[in-house]
Design an enzyme around this catalytic site. Structure first.
Site, PDB file in Angstrom:
ATOM      1  N   SER A 163       3.902  -2.810  10.985  1.00 42.28           N
ATOM      2  CA  SER A 163       5.154  -2.679  10.233  1.00 42.28           C
ATOM      3  C   SER A 163       5.384  -1.222   9.865  1.00 42.28           C
ATOM      4  CB  SER A 163       5.074  -3.512   8.946  1.00 42.28           C
ATOM      5  OG  SER A 163       6.176  -3.260   8.100  1.00 42.28           O
ATOM      6  N   TYR A 176       1.783  -6.216   0.332  1.00 45.45           N
ATOM      7  CA  TYR A 176       2.137  -6.246   1.753  1.00 45.45           C
ATOM      8  C   TYR A 176       1.885  -4.885   2.400  1.00 45.45           C
ATOM      9  CZ  TYR A 176       5.020  -6.843   5.955  1.00 45.45           C
ATOM     10  OH  TYR A 176       5.463  -6.903   7.256  1.00 45.45           O
TER      11      TYR A 176
END
Length: 325
Positions: A163, A176
């Site tokens: 990501s 996250y």
């Protein structure tokens, strides 16, 4: 920085023009985690349509996504249960693959399973951090280690969904981000280590797309749960205006999630099928957004921090609760 961006675009164009050969799907199998929804679900269907032998794992084998795959599949697509956080579950999936490969070889594994939990450090529990790390970081490690013997035989590929949140900070998404930073580090080290075996390790860093991870309703429930877990400290430490502004900011940015999920699936397909895959793919909604993220990623840390401070000044209220005089 601008020269680097120009060189990247030039290389990408040259590669698309002259190095665009694809491997044959016949007798090649692909193992995908997290096929309940999103990228994994769509990728399983696409690879099945291209003639690959597909093993699609779902956390909920009787859920909507798994049942949909079972209904639409050919005989080449297997839907099975697997929990990437459990060693015995991964081992059972490995044994299933070994027993159902037939004449195919395992060509690629796609570590797609992921979760989003928690918000800021103060709004997140230790369980939020542990769960994110167990799925987003240790999940790919666990699955990759288990399937390595099969991949050494085929000299295939390991594709990890990382990501942009593993490359630059996104405040109020700390658990996250922490897990994705670790996942990027694992991916970069693992790529070098697997090169001697002829195995390619590829990273996919997608834009924010409309998947199960960005479902506004689910995120709203998680946010409310986090506030509830704060208990009395919420009333004592944080102003209601600040909490409300965090919630509105979350909703604002989630509203920009890109609906063109196929852009990410296209890059996943390329990572699996291209004879000469890129080490990293960055699916983006359009060229302007691609440049904006590239620009921000390459800013000095002090400039990134200043940009975040400006954004927080615009979107967030003062977190300190006013004291009665």
């Amino acid at each position: 920085m601008f020269l680097n961006y120009g060189a990247t675009l030039t290389f990408k164009f040259t590669k698309q023009r002259f190095l665009n050969e694809e491997i044959q799907s016949k007798d090649k199998a692909v193992f995908i985690t997290g096929c309940d929804t999103g990228f994994g679900n769509l990728l399983a269907k696409r690879l099945d349509s291209k003639g690959f032998h597909v093993f699609a794992t779902c956390l909920f084998p009787d859920g909507k996504g798994a049942l949909e795959l079972k209904e639409s599949r050919s005989q080449r697509l297997h839907v099975l249960h697997m929990d990437v956080t459990q060693d015995d579950s991964v081992e059972k999936a490995l044994e299933y693959v070994k027993g159902n490969l037939g004449s195919s070889e395992l060509w690629a594994i796609v570590n797609n399973a992921g979760i989003v939990k928690g918000f800021s450090v103060e709004f997140s529990s230790m369980k939020d951090f542990k769960d994110c790390l167990d799925v987003n970081t240790l999940g790919p490690v666990r699955v990759s280690k288990a399937f390595l013997p099969l991949l050494k035989q085929s000299k295939g590929r390991i594709i990890n969904i990382t990501s942009p949140a593993g490359v630059f900070p996104i405040p109020f998404c700390t658990p996250y981000c922490t897990s994705k930073y670790a996942a990027v580090g694992f991916n970069d080290c693992f790529r070098f280590e697997m090169d001697i075996w002829g195995i390619k390790v590829i990273s996919i860093e997608p834009d924010m797309f409309q998947t199960g991870l960005t479902d506004p309703k689910v995120l709203e429930e998680k946010f409310d749960s986090s506030l509830k877990d704060l208990g009395n400290s919420r009333e004592e430490e944080f102003s209601e205006e600040f909490i409300d502004s965090v919630k509105k900011t979350k909703d604002f940015f989630i509203s920009f999630a890109c609906p063109q999920v196929s852009l990410a699936v296209d890059d996943l397909e390329s990572a699996i099928c291209s004879t000469y895959p890129d080490p990293t793919y960055r699916p983006r909604r359009h060229i302007a957004f691609r440049f904006a993220l590239f620009f921000y990623e390459n800013l000095p840390k002090c400039c990134q921090f200043f940009s975040l401070k400006v954004a927080s000044y615009i979107f967030l209220s003062n977190p300190q609760k006013k004291k009665n005089l």
